[in-house]
Design a protein around this motif. Structure first.
Motif, PDB file in Angstrom:
ATOM      1  N   LYS A  25       0.839  -1.204   0.000  1.00 26.40           N
ATOM      2  CA  LYS A  25       0.000   0.000   0.000  1.00 26.40           C
ATOM      3  C   LYS A  25       0.871   1.249   0.000  1.00 26.40           C
ATOM      4  O   LYS A  25       1.912   1.316   0.650  1.00 26.40           O
ATOM      5  N   SER A 160      -3.701  -4.096  -9.166  1.00 23.54           N
ATOM      6  CA  SER A 160      -4.517  -2.982  -8.673  1.00 23.54           C
ATOM      7  C   SER A 160      -5.825  -3.500  -8.083  1.00 23.54           C
ATOM      8  O   SER A 160      -6.735  -3.887  -8.822  1.00 23.54           O
ATOM      9  N   ASP A 162      -7.546  -1.418  -6.424  1.00 26.65           N
ATOM     10  CA  ASP A 162      -8.379  -0.216  -6.566  1.00 26.65           C
ATOM     11  C   ASP A 162      -9.331  -0.331  -7.750  1.00 26.65           C
ATOM     12  O   ASP A 162     -10.503   0.061  -7.657  1.00 26.65           O
ATOM     13  N   GLU A 163      -8.843  -0.850  -8.869  1.00 28.53           N
ATOM     14  CA  GLU A 163      -9.704  -1.023 -10.039  1.00 28.53           C
ATOM     15  C   GLU A 163     -10.798  -2.052  -9.776  1.00 28.53           C
ATOM     16  O   GLU A 163     -11.923  -1.913 -10.265  1.00 28.53           O
ATOM     17  N   ARG A 166     -13.582  -0.434  -7.899  1.00 26.18           N
ATOM     18  CA  ARG A 166     -14.408   0.475  -8.705  1.00 26.18           C
ATOM     19  C   ARG A 166     -15.646  -0.229  -9.252  1.00 26.18           C
ATOM     20  O   ARG A 166     -16.667   0.413  -9.496  1.00 26.18           O
ATOM     21  N   LEU A 193      -2.336  -1.683  -3.473  1.00 26.16           N
ATOM     22  CA  LEU A 193      -3.454  -0.871  -3.018  1.00 26.16           C
ATOM     23  C   LEU A 193      -2.983   0.560  -2.787  1.00 26.16           C
ATOM     24  O   LEU A 193      -1.960   0.786  -2.137  1.00 26.16           O
ATOM     25  N   HIS A 194      -3.725   1.539  -3.334  1.00 27.45           N
ATOM     26  CA  HIS A 194      -3.506   2.960  -3.042  1.00 27.45           C
ATOM     27  C   HIS A 194      -4.418   3.318  -1.867  1.00 27.45           C
ATOM     28  O   HIS A 194      -5.624   3.560  -2.054  1.00 27.45           O
ATOM     29  N   SER A 195      -3.870   3.334  -0.668  1.00 30.24           N
ATOM     30  CA  SER A 195      -4.688   3.404   0.547  1.00 30.24           C
ATOM     31  C   SER A 195      -5.452   4.709   0.690  1.00 30.24           C
ATOM     32  O   SER A 195      -6.530   4.738   1.288  1.00 30.24           O
ATOM     33  N   LEU A 197      -7.114   6.292  -1.406  1.00 33.30           N
ATOM     34  CA  LEU A 197      -8.310   6.345  -2.248  1.00 33.30           C
ATOM     35  C   LEU A 197      -9.526   5.720  -1.571  1.00 33.30           C
ATOM     36  O   LEU A 197     -10.632   5.786  -2.126  1.00 33.30           O
ATOM     37  N   HIS A 198      -9.338   5.118  -0.406  1.00 32.13           N
ATOM     38  CA  HIS A 198     -10.414   4.361   0.217  1.00 32.13           C
ATOM     39  C   HIS A 198     -10.562   4.750   1.684  1.00 32.13           C
ATOM     40  O   HIS A 198      -9.683   5.385   2.273  1.00 32.13           O
ATOM     41  N   THR A 203      -9.225  -0.475   3.885  1.00 35.36           N
ATOM     42  CA  THR A 203      -7.822  -0.829   4.065  1.00 35.36           C
ATOM     43  C   THR A 203      -7.656  -1.856   5.174  1.00 35.36           C
ATOM     44  O   THR A 203      -6.846  -2.788   5.060  1.00 35.36           O
TER      45      THR A 203
END
Length: 377
Positions: A25, A160, A162-163, A166, A193-195, A197-198, A203
């Motif tokens: 992350k 990802s 994250d995708e 979505r 994971l881009h933390s 963004l959530h 997370t």
């Protein structure tokens, strides 16, 4: 530390246990997550082709990069996926994730571009990422196509999460990851994971599913208060080239091991080094409190001068303690020292004490015998 993570993924799962899982992350303050993901992917692929890993195949689920990107990445590391035996398969969720291109082609509004033969032979296009159960079945099918049946295992890399979030709920994504970990042919799983963004709960769920969590943080946190524009720009530029890399390992006995390194982004790739000072590590692991845990020199001296109750306080003189067992009408020679001599001692020392006198001779003295010893209960 990063090499320790790669070795855990290389060694894979023990019999009867879930496969090791890694969450990588990052955030906008330290956006090096994909560099770490690429490093882990390259290391695991090298172990795979050298025959040093438990897994015999690797399935790459590509959401944020095209299959050709991963072919070039592995080729730059000396791994030619096309010319070697087929041990790596890419599930392409990048080119047409919702199947729009197929619909446009059927309507005659879009002309399909011819993919390179190397890419088409290595990648399988997945066109409906909204359904996690179908995605799970496709991953398992590709893995079994690489290693066959039986006890052979394969690894899974997802570039990802994250995708995925979505198009699907966190419960569906968590169920997919949990099913991958518990599958008897999956050796290891890792994802990016881009933390920021959530929400924190998202997370936390993904970290709970992981046996290892690698987090990236800026090397220099911005201080509170106003800063000049030049100083802010210098800080951003400095954090854009390096940062702190923290890893948390969950051991099988329930204990947690923490490790930290410094990560640098160079032209040759990513580089992991030990932190410049141990204080940085201790500061990151120690709890942040509002009081000082250390004693000053004066406090140490004061603590050493405190006389504890169990220590001898007679200053070299014999101590006689009146316990109430002797009568007050005894001879003056046997009169308790607590009445005469101790009074003077107390005046000299400046310390007070409690002296007990019996009210009368009829009062029974203290005894170690049990008064109910003769009862037949």
């Amino acid at each position: 530390m990063a090499e320790s993570i790669c070795r855990v993924l290389r060694d894979g799962a023990l019999e009867g246990e879930h496969a090791p899982a890694l969450t990588i992350k990052d955030s906008i303050a330290s956006p090096f997550g994909f560099h770490v993901f690429s490093h882990v992917l390259s290391q695991l692929s090298s172990f795979l082709f050298a025959g040093k890993s438990q897994s015999r195949g690797l399935v790459i689920v590509s959401f944020s990069r095209s299959p050709s990107f991963y072919l070039e990445l592995l080729k730059s590391k000396g791994i030619d996926v096309v010319s070697s035996d087929k041990r790596i398969q890419i599930l392409d969720c990048y080119s047409d994730p919702l199947g729009w291109k197929d619909r446009l082609i059927e309507a005659g509004s879009f002309t399909a571009l011819s993919h390179e033969s190397s890419v088409s032979s290595t990648a399988i296009v997945f066109k409906n990422v909204k359904y996690m159960d179908k995605l799970y079945n496709s991953i398992i099918e590709l893995g079994r196509g690489l290693v066959g049946g039986g006890r052979n295992r394969f690894s899974v890399a997802i570039d990802s999460v994250d995708e995925m979030l979505r198009h699907a709920s966190i419960s569906s994504v968590a169920s997919l990851l949990s099913n991958l970990r518990s599958h008897d042919q999956v050796s290891s799983v890792f994802w990016l994971l881009h933390s920021d963004l959530h929400e924190d709960r998202v997370t936390s769920v993904l970290e709970y599913l992981s046996s290892m969590v690698a987090s990236l943080e800026p090397l220099h946190e911005p201080a509170n208060g106003q800063r000049g524009d030049l100083e802010k720009f210098s800080l951003i530029e400095h954090n854009a080239k390096k940062g702190k890399f923290h890893a948390r390992f969950k051991r099988r006995n329930g204990r947690v091991r923490l490790m930290s390194e410094e990560v640098r982004i160079e032209q040759s790739g990513i580089n992991f080094t030990s932190l410049s000072s141990e204080g940085a590590v201790n500061q990151g692991l120690a709890p942040k409190v509002q009081f000082n845990l250390q004693l000053s020199e004066k406090e140490l001296i004061d603590r050493a001068n405190v006389v504890l109750p169990f220590e001898h306080q007679g200053n070299g003189k014999p101590i006689q303690i009146y316990d109430g067992r002797r009568s007050l009408v005894d001879s003056k020679q046997e009169r308790p020292v607590a009445v005469t001599e101790k009074v003077q001692t107390n005046e000299d020392s400046g310390r007070g004490e409690i002296i007990y006198f019996r009210d009368s001779d009829d009062e029974m003295p203290d005894s170690d015998e049990d008064p109910d010893d003769d009862l037949d209960i």
